[in-house]
Design an enzyme around this catalytic site. Structure first.
Site, PDB file in Angstrom:
ATOM      1  N   LYS A 130       0.883  -1.161  -0.001  1.00 37.90           N
ATOM      2  CA  LYS A 130       0.145  -0.019  -0.087  1.00 37.90           C
ATOM      3  C   LYS A 130       0.975   1.296   0.015  1.00 37.90           C
ATOM      4  CE  LYS A 130      -4.569  -1.928   1.313  1.00 37.90           C
ATOM      5  NZ  LYS A 130      -5.209  -2.039   2.258  1.00 37.90           N
TER       6      LYS A 130
ATOM      7  N   ARG B  98      -3.617 -10.327   4.851  1.00 36.71           N
ATOM      8  CA  ARG B  98      -3.758 -10.098   3.378  1.00 36.71           C
ATOM      9  C   ARG B  98      -2.658  -9.616   2.544  1.00 36.71           C
ATOM     10  NH1 ARG B  98      -6.281  -6.837  -0.534  1.00 36.71           N
ATOM     11  NH2 ARG B  98      -7.662  -7.969  -1.808  1.00 36.71           N
TER      12      ARG B  98
HETATM   13  C1  9MG Z   1      -9.917  -5.592  -1.231  1.00 35.02           C
HETATM   14  N1  9MG Z   1      -8.986  -4.985  -0.057  1.00 35.02           N
HETATM   15  C2  9MG Z   1      -7.904  -4.020  -0.688  1.00 35.02           C
HETATM   16  N2  9MG Z   1      -7.460  -3.755   0.447  1.00 35.02           N
HETATM   17  C3  9MG Z   1      -7.810  -4.392   1.735  1.00 35.02           C
HETATM   18  C4  9MG Z   1      -7.789  -4.553   2.752  1.00 35.02           C
HETATM   19  O1  9MG Z   1      -6.969  -3.839   3.635  1.00 35.02           O
HETATM   20  N3  9MG Z   1      -8.612  -5.165   3.569  1.00 35.02           N
HETATM   21  C5  9MG Z   1      -9.670  -6.149   3.253  1.00 35.02           C
HETATM   22  N4  9MG Z   1     -10.309  -6.938   3.880  1.00 35.02           N
HETATM   23  N5  9MG Z   1      -9.762  -5.914   1.633  1.00 35.02           N
HETATM   24  C6  9MG Z   1      -8.977  -5.294   0.873  1.00 35.02           C
END
Ligand code: 9MG
Length: 359
Positions: A299, A334
């Site tokens: 990010k 994630r």
């Molecule tokens: C789809 N998506 C993109 N960034 C995300 C994040 O930080 N958390 C979750 N749950 N989905 C995300």
């Protein structure tokens, strides 16, 4: 009215020899030895650090909410049921990101995109991802919405192929129709970055099912959310209150609390300082009593702290934030780089196991 929040802090390598002075966080691999008691009354926020051994004596003054938060901080999270798989949440699990977003509108292009996404999902599962999150609509800052028919067409073959191979599949969508079709095709979980606020039919669809659902904090929509985001109070507390309200709304709509996973939504209507404050205070969210998911992989905050490195050169920062999340008991992380994250977490876990056994 005063609100009380409890943030676990002063993490220790091992509780051995500490008796009542350290508590296990949400049944996971980390122990904390102090709690920051945060009190908020309008614009006034006070903070106090209290050793864990003294919390019992302080609970009566923290009221019912404080007692509930304390119980939720310390009770183990149940394993996540994902169709024929059950994912234990007593250690951090990796969720691999598979985006099915087209760069061609020809049929051949669509087929090859699906095939590439399926291959990527298989490779991530083989590299140790417990869940594969399949998305057909970009929610990056500035991204435009996608028609639900197109999104369904993109994700369904990928979901079906991965689920048929026995992989636990989550679907990243804000739309009820996509949720319904993906669950029919074998998806085991829904990841809704809008926390069921984008499509008022989503709660109806999910009420009829038993799958877990991720409720993520956001402010604004992907098109505009990064245009000077601001909060009325400390971002950590604002996000906490918002998630608590969304949990209550989901429960009121018929979605059992034990199906809900929460996520502070790094980068969704937050500037760099907001994101860093959320990362530093992440352990607070365990007070909501739901498994915690964190997505910080590649990010912008990482680019902002590393000379504007482009997304494909943000692995080091992504691993740092994954470990920061694990350290604070996040149960699901994630990521794009599954192999590297799984390796980092295995080494982290090795360190923790060694600390427990060495004496
Ligand atoms: C789809 N998506 C993109 N960034 C995300 C994040 O930080 N958390 C979750 N749950 N989905 C995300």
């Amino acid at each position: 009215m005063e609100r009380v929040y409890l943030r676990p802090t002063a993490f220790v390598d091992s509780p051995v020899g500490l008796d009542e002075a350290a508590q296990r966080l949400a049944g996971g691999l980390t122990w904390f030895s102090a709690v920051e008691i945060i009190r908020r009354n309008g614009a006034t926020v006070t903070r106090e650090f209290v050793p864990v051994g003294d919390i019992g004596a302080r609970l009566p003054e923290l009221g019912e909410a404080g007692g509930i938060a304390w119980q939720r901080l310390t009770e183990p999270r149940a394993p996540l049921p994902l169709r024929e798989r059950t994912v234990p949440l007593d250690q951090p699990q990796v969720m691999g990101i598979v985006n099915v977003t087209p760069d061609s509108f020809s049929d051949a292009g669509k087929l090859s995109e699906a095939a590439a996404a399926i291959d990527a999902g298989h490779a991530m599962a083989a590299a140790g991802a417990a869940i594969i999150d399949v998305g057909g609509e970009s929610t990056r800052p500035g991204a435009q919405p996608v028609w639900e028919g197109d999104e369904t067409e993109r994700v369904t073959p990928v979901v079906r192929a991965l689920a048929t191979a026995g992989t636990a599949v989550s679907v990243d969508t804000r739309k009820a129709v996509v949720m319904a079709v993906a669950l029919e095709a074998g998806a085991a979980m829904i990841n809704d970055v809008s926390a069921l606020t984008f499509d008022n039919r989503s709660a109806e669809v999910l009420r009829e099912k038993t799958c877990p659902v991720v409720l993520m904090h956001h402010q604004g929509s992907p098109e505009t959310m990064q245009q000077n985001p601001t909060y009325d109070g400390p971002v950590l507390l604002e996000v906490y209150d918002w998630l608590e309200a969304r949990i209550e709304a989901a429960v009121a709509a018929g979605i059992a609390r034990d199906r809900i996973v929460i996520d502070p939504g790094i980068g969704f209507g937050k500037n760099v300082q907001h994101n860093l404050e959320l990362m530093n205070g992440l352990a607070l969210f365990h007070g909501l009593g739901c498994p915690l998911l964190l997505g910080a992989s590649r990010k912008r905050t990482i680019g902002a702290l590393s000379n504007e490195a482009p997304p494909d050169q943000r692995l080091g920062g992504s691993l740092t934030l994954a470990l920061k999340a694990a350290e604070q008991g996040a149960q699901i992380i994630r990521v794009h780089d599954v192999f590297e994250t799984v390796q980092a977490l295995r080494v982290w876990r090795g360190l923790r196991d060694a600390a427990l056994t060495a004496r």
